[in-house]
Design an enzyme around this catalytic site. Structure first.
Site, PDB file in Angstrom:
ATOM      1  N   MET A 173      24.369   8.641   2.142  1.00  0.00           N
ATOM      2  CA  MET A 173      24.238   9.935   2.804  1.00  0.00           C
ATOM      3  C   MET A 173      24.591   9.816   4.287  1.00  0.00           C
ATOM      4  O   MET A 173      25.222  10.705   4.859  1.00  0.00           O
ATOM      5  CB  MET A 173      22.819  10.489   2.620  1.00  0.00           C
ATOM      6  CG  MET A 173      22.651  11.898   3.117  1.00  0.00           C
ATOM      7  SD  MET A 173      23.837  13.027   2.367  1.00  0.00           S
ATOM      8  CE  MET A 173      22.855  13.773   1.079  1.00  0.00           C
TER       9      MET A 173
ATOM     10  N   LYS B 131     -17.294  -0.758   6.604  1.00  0.00           N
ATOM     11  CA  LYS B 131     -17.784  -1.731   5.625  1.00  0.00           C
ATOM     12  C   LYS B 131     -19.300  -1.632   5.446  1.00  0.00           C
ATOM     13  O   LYS B 131     -19.815  -1.667   4.322  1.00  0.00           O
ATOM     14  CB  LYS B 131     -17.396  -3.140   6.083  1.00  0.00           C
ATOM     15  CG  LYS B 131     -17.684  -4.203   5.046  1.00  0.00           C
ATOM     16  CD  LYS B 131     -17.040  -5.530   5.420  1.00  0.00           C
ATOM     17  CE  LYS B 131     -17.155  -6.514   4.265  1.00  0.00           C
ATOM     18  NZ  LYS B 131     -16.459  -7.776   4.558  1.00  0.00           N
TER      19      LYS B 131
ATOM     20  N   GLU C  80       0.809  -1.221   0.000  1.00  0.00           N
ATOM     21  CA  GLU C  80       0.000   0.000   0.000  1.00  0.00           C
ATOM     22  C   GLU C  80       0.842   1.271   0.000  1.00  0.00           C
ATOM     23  O   GLU C  80       0.400   2.310  -0.486  1.00  0.00           O
ATOM     24  CB  GLU C  80      -0.962   0.012   1.191  1.00  0.00           C
ATOM     25  CG  GLU C  80      -2.082  -1.024   1.091  1.00  0.00           C
ATOM     26  CD  GLU C  80      -1.690  -2.384   1.645  1.00  0.00           C
ATOM     27  OE1 GLU C  80      -0.512  -2.574   2.004  1.00  0.00           O
ATOM     28  OE2 GLU C  80      -2.580  -3.270   1.721  1.00  0.00           O
TER      29      GLU C  80
ATOM     30  N   PHE D 237     -11.027  -7.132  14.331  1.00  0.00           N
ATOM     31  CA  PHE D 237      -9.975  -7.583  13.420  1.00  0.00           C
ATOM     32  C   PHE D 237      -9.668  -6.479  12.396  1.00  0.00           C
ATOM     33  O   PHE D 237     -10.563  -5.930  11.771  1.00  0.00           O
ATOM     34  CB  PHE D 237     -10.424  -8.860  12.699  1.00  0.00           C
ATOM     35  CG  PHE D 237      -9.400  -9.345  11.697  1.00  0.00           C
ATOM     36  CD1 PHE D 237      -8.122  -9.738  12.107  1.00  0.00           C
ATOM     37  CD2 PHE D 237      -9.697  -9.377  10.341  1.00  0.00           C
ATOM     38  CE1 PHE D 237      -7.181 -10.163  11.188  1.00  0.00           C
ATOM     39  CE2 PHE D 237      -8.754  -9.812   9.420  1.00  0.00           C
ATOM     40  CZ  PHE D 237      -7.491 -10.206   9.838  1.00  0.00           C
ATOM     41  N   GLN D 238      -8.418  -6.146  12.254  1.00  0.00           N
ATOM     42  CA  GLN D 238      -7.924  -5.112  11.334  1.00  0.00           C
ATOM     43  C   GLN D 238      -8.538  -3.744  11.601  1.00  0.00           C
ATOM     44  O   GLN D 238      -8.764  -2.959  10.689  1.00  0.00           O
ATOM     45  CB  GLN D 238      -8.146  -5.534   9.875  1.00  0.00           C
ATOM     46  CG  GLN D 238      -7.290  -6.754   9.520  1.00  0.00           C
ATOM     47  CD  GLN D 238      -7.179  -7.020   8.041  1.00  0.00           C
ATOM     48  OE1 GLN D 238      -8.103  -6.760   7.291  1.00  0.00           O
ATOM     49  NE2 GLN D 238      -6.043  -7.546   7.630  1.00  0.00           N
TER      50      GLN D 238
HETATM   51  C1  LIG Z   1      12.445   5.688   5.317  1.00  0.00           C
HETATM   52  C2  LIG Z   1      13.752   6.321   5.648  1.00  0.00           C
HETATM   53  N1  LIG Z   1      14.598   5.732   6.509  1.00  0.00           N
HETATM   54  C3  LIG Z   1      15.804   6.301   6.800  1.00  0.00           C
HETATM   55  C4  LIG Z   1      16.156   7.491   6.234  1.00  0.00           C
HETATM   56  C5  LIG Z   1      17.495   8.142   6.563  1.00  0.00           C
HETATM   57  N2  LIG Z   1      18.352   8.196   5.367  1.00  0.00           N
HETATM   58  C6  LIG Z   1      18.445   9.278   4.576  1.00  0.00           C
HETATM   59  S1  LIG Z   1      19.412   9.039   3.230  1.00  0.00           S
HETATM   60  C7  LIG Z   1      19.769   7.471   3.709  1.00  0.00           C
HETATM   61  C8  LIG Z   1      20.660   6.605   2.873  1.00  0.00           C
HETATM   62  C9  LIG Z   1      20.087   6.270   1.559  1.00  0.00           C
HETATM   63  O1  LIG Z   1      20.868   5.254   0.972  1.00  0.00           O
HETATM   64  P1  LIG Z   1      20.790   4.972  -0.573  1.00  0.00           P
HETATM   65  O2  LIG Z   1      19.395   4.767  -1.000  1.00  0.00           O
HETATM   66  O3  LIG Z   1      21.743   3.902  -0.915  1.00  0.00           O
HETATM   67  O4  LIG Z   1      21.232   6.370  -1.197  1.00  0.00           O
HETATM   68  P2  LIG Z   1      22.683   7.058  -1.244  1.00  0.00           P
HETATM   69  O5  LIG Z   1      22.721   8.075  -0.152  1.00  0.00           O
HETATM   70  O6  LIG Z   1      23.714   5.985  -1.059  1.00  0.00           O
HETATM   71  O7  LIG Z   1      22.750   7.695  -2.591  1.00  0.00           O
HETATM   72  C10 LIG Z   1      19.119   7.148   4.910  1.00  0.00           C
HETATM   73  C11 LIG Z   1      19.240   5.860   5.611  1.00  0.00           C
HETATM   74  C12 LIG Z   1      15.214   8.078   5.350  1.00  0.00           C
HETATM   75  N3  LIG Z   1      15.449   9.258   4.758  1.00  0.00           N
HETATM   76  N4  LIG Z   1      14.041   7.471   5.051  1.00  0.00           N
END
Ligand SMILES: Cc1ncc(C[n+]2csc(CCOP(=O)(O)OP(=O)(O)O)c2C)c(N)n1
Ligand SMILES: [Mg+2]
Length: 584
Positions: free
Chosen positions: A485, A163, A51, A113-114
């Site tokens: 990042m 529902k 979803e 439920f749900q």
């Molecule tokens: C749902 C979620 N969980 C954690 C984060 C924290 N976060 C921001 S960028 C990142 C790394 C992303 O890794 P990747 O997709 O490999 O991208 P890259 O930075 O390596 O280009 C994380 C863990 C986030 N923004 N969103």
């Protein structure tokens, strides 16, 4: 005699009356009745694998079409799976209507439920939500949800339908525009700005010697790119476009300074810092743009145009607040400026400011180095090749992380509505489903998603949806084997103590995974082969394609304003402590 329909039939008919042509969703117990009349409906339903995917697809569709995206799911876990996209749409002002099933009215509050309290959970992340208690209310509730999602500051709305409400009979009706407005007496979005304030703004614009147009996503929402260009060209004021506004002003335009903020261009960041006037248009002084607020654009007066009165003064007190739709306000501003000029007023000379800004642009371009023979493939190099190989008008979608920042930096955005990303919430996993939604909304356009290896693993399963529904999106994974990042922050601010960021260099095999999902998979790790791989991906239009770009692990995004620091402390590259000298 009024026509009798079930609530479910009324719901689907109401969606048809709202001109919904496509919806994204997945059925289950409580929403089951609504899926039955869908069989006869002309509305295309795209069956997702999760979803969250439905929600991001609805967002991607809304981003590129300007029309509300619709996601329909069942109660409980399905509704909570929709929470992230709703919050994402709320943060980025995306018009979207979520429809959730709910347990029968008699069971509400019994931990059935749900069952979950969907309206409670989503109250703070929707513009409006409602638990429908009677089938008779459905047409009005649907109309309200669409009206609120698309007017004023756009955003997500949610309709939660038990529902039995879907099963009960009602007498069909379709409320008029006036009836909808009258039913919402507390909701009167103000589209037209205050005339006196606009005149005052026009005077300030003509008097400024170092002005900057600080353009945010609101300009795109208001369909104001055309009038923005007129304003910039008439006044010769340089423009910065925030992460949410890329494409609102052409990157190739001589007045364009690119993106401001944490990973913005040195020119855009510095121009804002040095400005004597910031004309904020549909931008909200986000912390990623301002850096440390007390150090942000210290000498600038502020004109703040925003349709949402709640944005005025939240971060920085404006000298001239204007509440209104950006397009209408800019149109009035243009008139006011022209009137002043005609009545003999003159504009201060912005020539010296423009040449100063141009000097910075020459001095501090974005830079990376792919020249060393045998060096690992650089993500920026891949992006430049993707950009240069992309058919005109290609829509680019991104995930969240380093790859998102590089995409915003290295792509040339020339047209509005060609950039789709998760700006406010920063939702990893956004790219694949949002790209699918974008392609559904604009099947005439090439859609490339630039994703991270981490992000891709969060929602990749929607490529099964894309394959089966024949939605030929293209995904380029900038695969650095890291949560890049986070790794960058650990390297720079945690003394290179890397904690839980390595995603492993060999697993998973993205090519095999892509093939297993019915896509074409391509891997490339040699700079010499990048162009051919991209050409091949661009030539495939009957299936989704995944290109696994195996890029350098340790490349970092620069420039960078470290979190919590002033924009004056922008780092142009890693070895540099600060750029203070340059700012003097
Ligand atoms: C749902 C979620 N969980 C954690 C984060 C924290 N976060 C921001 S960028 C990142 C790394 C992303 O890794 P990747 O997709 O490999 O991208 P890259 O930075 O390596 O280009 C994380 C863990 C986030 N923004 N969103
Ligand atoms: Mg990565």
């Amino acid at each position: 005699m009024k026509e009798k329909l079930t609530g479910a039939q009324a719901l689907i008919r109401a969606l048809e009356h709202e001109n919904v042509d496509v919806m994204f969703g997945l059925p289950g117990g409580c929403i089951l009745p609504a899926y039955d009349p869908l069989i006869e409906s002309k509305i295309r339903h795209i069956l997702v694998r999760h979803e969250q995917g439905a929600g991001h697809m609805a967002e991607g569709y809304a981003h590129v079409t300007g029309r509300p995206g619709v996601a329909m799911v069942t109660s409980g876990p399905a509704a909570t799976n929709l929470v992230t996209p709703l919050c994402d749409a709320y943060m980025d002002s995306i018009p979207m209507v979520g429809i959730t099933g709910q347990v029968p009215t008699a069971a509400i509050g019994t931990d059935a439920f749900q069952e979950c309290d969907t309206v409670g959970i989503t109250r703070s992340i929707t513009k409006h939500n409602e638990l429908v208690m009677s089938a008779q209310d459905l047409p009005m509730v649907v109309r309200q949800a669409f009206y609120i999602a698309t007017t004023g500051r756009p955003g997500p709305t949610l309709i939660d339908i038990p529902k039995d409400v879907l099963q009960n009979e009602m007498d069909w009706y379709w409320p008029s525009d006036d009836e909808v407005r009258d039913s919402l007496p507390g909701y009167r979005p103000n589209a037209k700005g205050h005339t006196k304030m606009i005149k005052e703004a026009a005077r300030m614009i003509l008097a400024a010697r170092q002005p900057v147009l600080y353009v945010g996503g609101g300009v795109l929402k208001a369909r104001a790119a055309g009038v923005l260009r007129e304003l910039a060209e008439l006044t010769q004021i340089p423009v910065v476009t925030t992460l949410m506004a890329r494409g609102a002003f052409p990157d190739s335009h001589p007045l364009c300074l690119g993106m401001p903020g944490m990973h913005g261009t040195a020119t855009a960041v510095t121009a804002m810092q040095k400005a004597d006037l910031l004309i904020a248009l549909g931008s909200r002084f986000d912390d990623r743009v301002t850096g440390k607020v007390s150090g942000f654009a210290p000498d600038a007066k502020i004109i703040h145009v925003d349709i949402d009165p709640a944005e005025q003064g939240t971060v920085r007190r404006p000298d001239v607040p204007i509440v209104g739709d950006c397009r209408l306000v800019i149109e009035e501003m243009l008139k006011a400026i022209k009137d002043l000029l005609q009545s003999g007023e003159t504009q201060a000379d912005v020539g010296p400011w423009r040449s100063r800004v141009s000097g910075w642009r020459e001095q501090f371009p974005l830079a990376y180095d792919q020249s060393e023979p045998g060096a690992a493939l650089k993500p920026q190099f891949c992006l430049e090749k993707l950009r240069d190989g992309a058919p005109e008008g290609t829509i680019v979608v991104s995930g969240v992380g380093q790859h998102q920042m590089w995409t915003s930096q290295y792509w040339n955005f020339e047209e509005p509505y060609t950039w789709v990303n998760s700006g406010g919430l920063g939702t990893m996993g956004f790219a694949v489903p949002a790209a699918i939604g974008a392609k559904v909304g604009r099947p005439d356009k090439t859609v490339w998603a630039v994703d991270g290896d981490g992000c891709f693993q969060m929602t990749a399963q929607e490529l099964v949806t894309a394959s089966l529904e024949r939605i030929p999106v293209k995904i380029g994974i900038l695969n650095n084997s890291y949560l890049g990042m986070v790794r960058q922050w650990q390297e720079m601010f945690y003394g290179e103590r890397f904690s839980e960021v390595n995603l492993s260099g060999t697993l998973p095999d993205f090519v095999k995974w892509a093939e297993a999902m019915g896509c074409v998979g391509i891997r490339v790790d040699d700079p010499q082969e990048v162009e051919a791989a991209i050409d091949k991906a661009n030539s495939i239009n009957d299936r989704p394609v995944v290109v696994d770009f195996r890029v350098a692990e340790d490349e970092k995004v620069f420039p960078m304003v470290p979190a919590g620091k002033s924009n004056d402390d922008i780092l142009l590259h890693h070895s540099q402590d600060s750029r203070r000298e340059f700012l003097k």
